[in-house]
Design a protein around this motif. Sequence first.
Motif, short mmCIF file in Angstrom:
data_model
loop_
_atom_site.label_atom_id
_atom_site.label_comp_id
_atom_site.label_asym_id
_atom_site.label_seq_id
_atom_site.Cartn_x
_atom_site.Cartn_y
_atom_site.Cartn_z
N SER A 73 0.83 -1.22 0.00
CA SER A 73 0.00 0.00 0.00
C SER A 73 0.86 1.26 0.00
CB SER A 73 -0.93 -0.01 1.23
OG SER A 73 -1.75 -1.15 1.24
N LEU A 74 1.83 1.27 -0.88
CA LEU A 74 2.75 2.39 -0.92
C LEU A 74 2.06 3.68 -1.32
CD1 LEU A 74 5.79 0.48 -2.40
CD2 LEU A 74 5.84 1.83 -0.31
N LYS A 75 2.57 4.75 -0.74
CA LYS A 75 2.03 6.08 -0.98
C LYS A 75 3.12 6.97 -1.58
CE LYS A 75 -0.72 5.68 3.27
NZ LYS A 75 -1.00 6.29 4.60
N PRO A 76 2.74 8.01 -2.30
CA PRO A 76 3.78 8.91 -2.84
C PRO A 76 4.71 9.45 -1.75
CG PRO A 76 1.69 9.34 -3.90
CD PRO A 76 1.40 8.35 -2.80
N GLU A 77 4.19 9.66 -0.57
CA GLU A 77 5.04 10.17 0.52
C GLU A 77 6.04 9.15 1.05
OE1 GLU A 77 1.67 10.23 0.33
OE2 GLU A 77 0.78 9.98 2.34
N ASP A 78 5.96 7.92 0.57
CA ASP A 78 6.97 6.91 0.91
C ASP A 78 8.20 7.02 0.01
OD1 ASP A 78 4.29 4.60 1.42
OD2 ASP A 78 5.47 5.61 2.97
N THR A 79 8.14 7.89 -0.98
CA THR A 79 9.28 8.08 -1.86
C THR A 79 10.49 8.56 -1.07
OG1 THR A 79 7.93 8.56 -3.80
CG2 THR A 79 10.17 9.44 -3.79
N ALA A 80 11.59 7.82 -1.18
CA ALA A 80 12.79 8.12 -0.40
C ALA A 80 13.89 7.16 -0.80
CB ALA A 80 12.51 7.99 1.10
N VAL A 81 15.09 7.47 -0.34
CA VAL A 81 16.17 6.50 -0.38
C VAL A 81 16.09 5.70 0.93
CG1 VAL A 81 18.65 6.13 -0.48
CG2 VAL A 81 17.61 7.98 -1.81
N TYR A 82 16.03 4.40 0.79
CA TYR A 82 15.92 3.52 1.95
C TYR A 82 17.27 2.88 2.24
CZ TYR A 82 10.87 3.98 2.02
OH TYR A 82 9.58 4.48 2.13
N TYR A 83 17.62 2.86 3.51
CA TYR A 83 18.90 2.31 3.96
C TYR A 83 18.65 1.20 4.97
CZ TYR A 83 20.66 6.82 2.25
OH TYR A 83 20.96 7.90 1.49
N CYS A 84 19.51 0.19 4.97
CA CYS A 84 19.50 -0.76 6.06
C CYS A 84 20.72 -0.51 6.94
CB CYS A 84 19.45 -2.20 5.57
SG CYS A 84 20.84 -2.75 4.55
N ALA A 85 20.53 -0.79 8.23
CA ALA A 85 21.60 -0.65 9.21
C ALA A 85 21.60 -1.89 10.08
CB ALA A 85 21.41 0.60 10.05
N GLN A 109 24.57 1.04 1.67
CA GLN A 109 24.21 2.12 0.75
C GLN A 109 22.70 2.09 0.56
OE1 GLN A 109 24.48 -0.81 -0.41
NE2 GLN A 109 23.09 -0.87 -2.13
N GLY A 110 22.12 3.11 0.08
CA GLY A 110 20.68 3.17 -0.03
C GLY A 110 20.15 2.61 -1.33
N THR A 111 18.86 2.37 -1.33
CA THR A 111 18.16 1.98 -2.54
C THR A 111 16.95 2.90 -2.70
OG1 THR A 111 17.17 0.11 -3.74
CG2 THR A 111 16.77 0.19 -1.37
N LEU A 112 16.77 3.43 -3.90
CA LEU A 112 15.75 4.45 -4.13
C LEU A 112 14.39 3.81 -4.38
CD1 LEU A 112 14.92 7.41 -4.63
CD2 LEU A 112 15.65 7.09 -7.02
N VAL A 113 13.41 4.28 -3.65
CA VAL A 113 12.02 3.90 -3.85
C VAL A 113 11.26 5.14 -4.31
CG1 VAL A 113 9.90 3.13 -2.72
CG2 VAL A 113 12.08 2.04 -2.16
#
Length: 122
Positions: free
Chosen positions: A85-97, A114-118
């Motif tokens: 149920s992704l929303k436009p406001e979920d747009t971001a670079v996502y990182y794991c730590a 490093q990040g992955t772009l959504v």
Amino acid sequence: EVQLQASGGGLVQAGGSLRLSCATSGFTFDNYAISWWRRAPGKEREGVSCFTASDGRTYYADFVQGRFTTSGDSAKNRGYLQMNSLKPEDTAVYYCAAGPGSCGSSTYTDYWGQGTLVTVSS
């Protein structure tokens, strides 16, 4: 050497799903916490979720509210973030730590990938 590599980002329409993966190496997966973070354009980085491998406990930011699920597979040394149920406001670079111990400990974000772009289109 601890290494993390996030993957699985991409372009998806609003309402769609993506599964992010965090490939890890250099540590005993079951002794670590795997967390996901994101940074949207022009905004501060924020925590999304966390998974404590030793007991399977998970934690989520309020804004994901049942839409995202985090998990880990010690056999594959991978953490996952299933995003529905992704929303436009979920747009971001996502990182794991990752870091030793439990989510919220002083060390749980010792290492970053490093990040992955959504990108979620409306």
